[in-house]
Design a protein around this motif. Structure first.
Motif, PDB file in Angstrom:
ATOM      1  N   THR A  86      23.585  86.444  97.786  1.00  0.00           N
ATOM      2  CA  THR A  86      22.526  87.033  98.587  1.00  0.00           C
ATOM      3  C   THR A  86      21.295  87.211  97.703  1.00  0.00           C
ATOM      4  O   THR A  86      21.419  87.496  96.502  1.00  0.00           O
ATOM      5  CB  THR A  86      22.974  88.366  99.225  1.00  0.00           C
ATOM      6  N   ARG A  87      20.138  87.031  98.267  1.00  0.00           N
ATOM      7  CA  ARG A  87      18.899  87.088  97.484  1.00  0.00           C
ATOM      8  C   ARG A  87      18.684  88.461  96.856  1.00  0.00           C
ATOM      9  O   ARG A  87      18.071  88.577  95.794  1.00  0.00           O
ATOM     10  CB  ARG A  87      17.699  86.714  98.363  1.00  0.00           C
ATOM     11  N   SER A  88      19.200  89.497  97.476  1.00  0.00           N
ATOM     12  CA  SER A  88      18.969  90.855  96.966  1.00  0.00           C
ATOM     13  C   SER A  88      19.560  91.091  95.581  1.00  0.00           C
ATOM     14  O   SER A  88      19.149  92.014  94.889  1.00  0.00           O
ATOM     15  CB  SER A  88      19.512  91.896  97.952  1.00  0.00           C
ATOM     16  N   VAL A  89      20.505  90.249  95.144  1.00  0.00           N
ATOM     17  CA  VAL A  89      21.080  90.418  93.804  1.00  0.00           C
ATOM     18  C   VAL A  89      20.492  89.437  92.792  1.00  0.00           C
ATOM     19  O   VAL A  89      20.821  89.499  91.614  1.00  0.00           O
ATOM     20  CB  VAL A  89      22.626  90.311  93.808  1.00  0.00           C
ATOM     21  N   CYS A  90      19.628  88.553  93.229  1.00  0.00           N
ATOM     22  CA  CYS A  90      19.000  87.578  92.328  1.00  0.00           C
ATOM     23  C   CYS A  90      17.687  88.158  91.810  1.00  0.00           C
ATOM     24  O   CYS A  90      16.778  88.443  92.584  1.00  0.00           O
ATOM     25  CB  CYS A  90      18.779  86.257  93.049  1.00  0.00           C
ATOM     26  N   THR A  91      17.622  88.313  90.499  1.00  0.00           N
ATOM     27  CA  THR A  91      16.482  89.016  89.894  1.00  0.00           C
ATOM     28  C   THR A  91      15.734  88.196  88.855  1.00  0.00           C
ATOM     29  O   THR A  91      14.771  88.681  88.273  1.00  0.00           O
ATOM     30  CB  THR A  91      16.967  90.315  89.222  1.00  0.00           C
ATOM     31  N   ASN A  92      16.173  86.956  88.624  1.00  0.00           N
ATOM     32  CA  ASN A  92      15.603  86.182  87.530  1.00  0.00           C
ATOM     33  C   ASN A  92      15.058  84.839  88.029  1.00  0.00           C
ATOM     34  O   ASN A  92      15.676  83.788  87.826  1.00  0.00           O
ATOM     35  CB  ASN A  92      16.689  85.973  86.459  1.00  0.00           C
ATOM     36  N   PRO A  93      13.862  84.854  88.675  1.00  0.00           N
ATOM     37  CA  PRO A  93      13.299  83.587  89.159  1.00  0.00           C
ATOM     38  C   PRO A  93      12.854  82.686  88.008  1.00  0.00           C
ATOM     39  O   PRO A  93      12.415  83.162  86.967  1.00  0.00           O
ATOM     40  CB  PRO A  93      12.110  84.021  90.014  1.00  0.00           C
ATOM     41  N   VAL A  94      12.978  81.381  88.220  1.00  0.00           N
ATOM     42  CA  VAL A  94      12.499  80.397  87.254  1.00  0.00           C
ATOM     43  C   VAL A  94      10.976  80.449  87.193  1.00  0.00           C
ATOM     44  O   VAL A  94      10.374  80.387  86.124  1.00  0.00           O
ATOM     45  CB  VAL A  94      12.982  78.979  87.636  1.00  0.00           C
ATOM     46  N   ALA A  95      10.352  80.551  88.360  1.00  0.00           N
ATOM     47  CA  ALA A  95       8.894  80.586  88.513  1.00  0.00           C
ATOM     48  C   ALA A  95       8.606  81.306  89.834  1.00  0.00           C
ATOM     49  O   ALA A  95       9.523  81.530  90.624  1.00  0.00           O
ATOM     50  CB  ALA A  95       8.331  79.168  88.536  1.00  0.00           C
ATOM     51  N   PRO A  96       7.347  81.648  90.084  1.00  0.00           N
ATOM     52  CA  PRO A  96       7.034  82.280  91.375  1.00  0.00           C
ATOM     53  C   PRO A  96       7.357  81.357  92.553  1.00  0.00           C
ATOM     54  O   PRO A  96       7.456  80.141  92.403  1.00  0.00           O
ATOM     55  CB  PRO A  96       5.525  82.539  91.293  1.00  0.00           C
ATOM     56  N   TYR A  97       7.485  81.948  93.712  1.00  0.00           N
ATOM     57  CA  TYR A  97       7.699  81.210  94.961  1.00  0.00           C
ATOM     58  C   TYR A  97       6.615  80.163  95.139  1.00  0.00           C
ATOM     59  O   TYR A  97       5.431  80.431  94.927  1.00  0.00           O
ATOM     60  CB  TYR A  97       7.692  82.202  96.128  1.00  0.00           C
ATOM     61  N   ASN A  98       7.006  78.944  95.543  1.00  0.00           N
ATOM     62  CA  ASN A  98       6.078  77.850  95.798  1.00  0.00           C
ATOM     63  C   ASN A  98       5.900  77.728  97.318  1.00  0.00           C
ATOM     64  O   ASN A  98       6.779  77.182  97.993  1.00  0.00           O
ATOM     65  CB  ASN A  98       6.617  76.543  95.211  1.00  0.00           C
ATOM     66  N   PRO A  99       4.782  78.237  97.871  1.00  0.00           N
ATOM     67  CA  PRO A  99       4.611  78.202  99.323  1.00  0.00           C
ATOM     68  C   PRO A  99       4.448  76.790  99.889  1.00  0.00           C
ATOM     69  O   PRO A  99       4.819  76.547 101.040  1.00  0.00           O
ATOM     70  CB  PRO A  99       3.353  79.042  99.555  1.00  0.00           C
ATOM     71  N   GLU A 100       3.908  75.849  99.115  1.00  0.00           N
ATOM     72  CA  GLU A 100       3.751  74.480  99.607  1.00  0.00           C
ATOM     73  C   GLU A 100       5.102  73.813  99.858  1.00  0.00           C
ATOM     74  O   GLU A 100       5.258  73.052 100.804  1.00  0.00           O
ATOM     75  CB  GLU A 100       2.940  73.642  98.609  1.00  0.00           C
ATOM     76  N   LYS A 101       6.072  74.093  99.009  1.00  0.00           N
ATOM     77  CA  LYS A 101       7.401  73.495  99.142  1.00  0.00           C
ATOM     78  C   LYS A 101       8.404  74.478  99.745  1.00  0.00           C
ATOM     79  O   LYS A 101       9.569  74.113  99.926  1.00  0.00           O
ATOM     80  CB  LYS A 101       7.894  73.007  97.787  1.00  0.00           C
ATOM     81  N   ASP A 102       7.957  75.696 100.033  1.00  0.00           N
ATOM     82  CA  ASP A 102       8.821  76.742 100.574  1.00  0.00           C
ATOM     83  C   ASP A 102      10.107  76.868  99.764  1.00  0.00           C
ATOM     84  O   ASP A 102      11.210  76.788 100.289  1.00  0.00           O
ATOM     85  CB  ASP A 102       9.144  76.504 102.054  1.00  0.00           C
ATOM     86  N   VAL A 103       9.944  77.085  98.460  1.00  0.00           N
ATOM     87  CA  VAL A 103      11.136  77.216  97.615  1.00  0.00           C
ATOM     88  C   VAL A 103      10.866  78.148  96.437  1.00  0.00           C
ATOM     89  O   VAL A 103       9.751  78.212  95.923  1.00  0.00           O
ATOM     90  CB  VAL A 103      11.631  75.834  97.119  1.00  0.00           C
ATOM     91  N   ILE A 104      11.903  78.861  96.076  1.00  0.00           N
ATOM     92  CA  ILE A 104      11.931  79.614  94.831  1.00  0.00           C
ATOM     93  C   ILE A 104      13.272  79.311  94.182  1.00  0.00           C
ATOM     94  O   ILE A 104      14.309  79.276  94.852  1.00  0.00           O
ATOM     95  CB  ILE A 104      11.719  81.136  95.040  1.00  0.00           C
ATOM     96  N   PHE A 105      13.237  79.030  92.879  1.00  0.00           N
ATOM     97  CA  PHE A 105      14.443  78.745  92.117  1.00  0.00           C
ATOM     98  C   PHE A 105      14.772  79.947  91.241  1.00  0.00           C
ATOM     99  O   PHE A 105      13.871  80.639  90.759  1.00  0.00           O
ATOM    100  CB  PHE A 105      14.259  77.501  91.238  1.00  0.00           C
ATOM    101  N   TYR A 106      16.044  80.158  91.040  1.00  0.00           N
ATOM    102  CA  TYR A 106      16.514  81.293  90.240  1.00  0.00           C
ATOM    103  C   TYR A 106      17.352  80.821  89.055  1.00  0.00           C
ATOM    104  O   TYR A 106      18.078  79.825  89.150  1.00  0.00           O
ATOM    105  CB  TYR A 106      17.372  82.236  91.091  1.00  0.00           C
ATOM    106  N   ASN A 107      17.268  81.591  87.957  1.00  0.00           N
ATOM    107  CA  ASN A 107      18.140  81.391  86.809  1.00  0.00           C
ATOM    108  C   ASN A 107      19.470  82.108  86.992  1.00  0.00           C
ATOM    109  O   ASN A 107      20.407  81.862  86.239  1.00  0.00           O
ATOM    110  CB  ASN A 107      17.476  81.912  85.525  1.00  0.00           C
ATOM    111  N   ASP A 108      19.555  82.999  87.965  1.00  0.00           N
ATOM    112  CA  ASP A 108      20.800  83.718  88.237  1.00  0.00           C
ATOM    113  C   ASP A 108      21.914  82.716  88.558  1.00  0.00           C
ATOM    114  O   ASP A 108      21.654  81.563  88.895  1.00  0.00           O
ATOM    115  CB  ASP A 108      20.616  84.662  89.434  1.00  0.00           C
TER     116      ASP A 108
END
Length: 148
Positions: A86-108
């Motif tokens: 669940t997103r609520s436990v993911c706290t370590n994004p690779v980079a900010p959210y990319n609105p053009e591609k509608d994606v955020i990647f996590y290191n979690d």
């Protein structure tokens, strides 16, 4: 997140206003013969993308989430392992959210893994962080992007 087989897809038609059209598309297509590429199912609401790629190792899989689209991911051939949290436990994004591609990647790391067989699907909502395309050999899949 929802995990099921295409034979049970009708159970989910009322979950979202575009699911009936998405599952109708899946029912009417010969998934095995679909070519790799993208298709607009309904302009502005539904698109599909077919891919056929070598599966990744667990440690190399991208862990992603989307804000504006729901993913219906269908395994066509091969066996696809996926990670989930669940997103609520993911706290370590690779980079900010990319609105053009509608994606955020996590290191979690995913909290759990499951495997899809041909004819099975997973539905990922914006609160679902997922790591797709894990496996050995070529995995052919179809992803329908459903506008929220």
């Amino acid at each position: 997140m929802i995990i099921d087989s295409l034979e049970n897809a009708d159970k989910y038609l009322s979950v979202h206003k575009h699911f009936a059209k998405a599952f109708e598309y899946l029912k009417n297509e010969d998934l095995q013969s679909l070519e790799v590429g993208k298709t607009v199912i309904e302009e502005g609401s539904l698109t599909s993308a077919v891919s056929a790629k070598e599966g990744a190792k667990v440690e190399d899989a991208k862990f992603e989430a989307h804000n504006n689209f729901i993913d219906i991911q269908v395994c066509i051939s091969g066996k696809e392992k996926m990670g989930w949290s669940t997103r609520s436990v993911c706290t370590n994004p690779v980079a900010p959210y990319n609105p053009e591609k509608d994606v955020i990647f996590y290191n979690d790391k995913p909290g759990m893994y499951f495997e899809l067989q041909p004819g099975q699907f997973a539905i990922f909502f914006p609160e679902d962080v997922h790591a797709p395309m894990i496996g050995e050999g070529v995995i052919k899949k179809l992803v329908i992007k459903v506008k929220i």
